[in-house]
Write an enzyme that holds these catalytic residues in place. Sequence first.
Site, PDB file in Angstrom:
ATOM      1  N   LYS A 180       2.199  -8.667  -7.704  1.00 53.51           N
ATOM      2  CA  LYS A 180       1.357  -9.560  -6.428  1.00 53.51           C
ATOM      3  C   LYS A 180       0.086  -9.850  -6.450  1.00 53.51           C
ATOM      4  O   LYS A 180      -0.009 -10.995  -5.969  1.00 53.51           O
ATOM      5  CB  LYS A 180       1.435  -7.847  -5.439  1.00 53.51           C
ATOM      6  N   ASP A 228       3.272  -9.973  -0.724  1.00 53.49           N
ATOM      7  CA  ASP A 228       3.052  -8.707  -0.326  1.00 53.49           C
ATOM      8  C   ASP A 228       4.132  -7.275   0.419  1.00 53.49           C
ATOM      9  O   ASP A 228       5.477  -7.970   0.891  1.00 53.49           O
ATOM     10  CB  ASP A 228       1.998  -8.675   0.720  1.00 53.49           C
TER      11      ASP A 228
END
Length: 227
Positions: free
Chosen positions: A132, A150
């Site tokens: 991420k 996310d």
Amino acid sequence: MTAGANNLLAASDVETVFERLREAMPGRTKGAKGPKEQPDPFRSCISCMLSAQSLDRNTAAASDALFALATTPEEMLALDDAAIAAAIRPAGLYNMKTRNIRKFCEALIGEHGGVVPDTRERLLSLPGIGRKCADIVMSFTFDADVIAVDTHVHRVCNRIGITDAKTADKTAGQLEQRAPEWAHRDGHFWLIQLGKRICVARSPKCEICPVSDPCLWYAARQKEAKT
């Protein structure tokens, strides 16, 4: 709407979803800054690391306090652990994050001459940087055509049926394969706005959603309502 294997939308419907989002949602703004509005790749990485399990306002407070003390890996390593931990306390998990920051700075200097690399593979080789964080830094800081995943993007993609994954990292992997190439540049921005404005965690606003008709979750909800 046609469904693929494992509760996934067919490729044609995935294309339709992104076409609708392109029309309905804002994309990448010119001059988009790094994560949490940081001005350079180093501070973008650190701020992204601090954001783990932290509210945005707490991440901002921790980032501001830390960068008031140091803005380069060399300056960061000159601080002792107590100073770093005290600065980043608002972001939580400050002892673990302090260790990660120190290891990240050491590796950045030792392996990359203090310069943040601009590829996913090399970013992932650095301590404290997961998929991420790497993708967010690549997208926002290096202007790469990457759909960073996310919480919002993970929820939206799996709810609609673009992906069928239990973790954000697996969602990112599926999304990279299933999203049309033309959507890789602005896809993160479209999906995150959909997640924040319409496809929220609780009580999603399906009645105003631009992709409700191809959405597998919405179709299941409608089917339940008729039984």
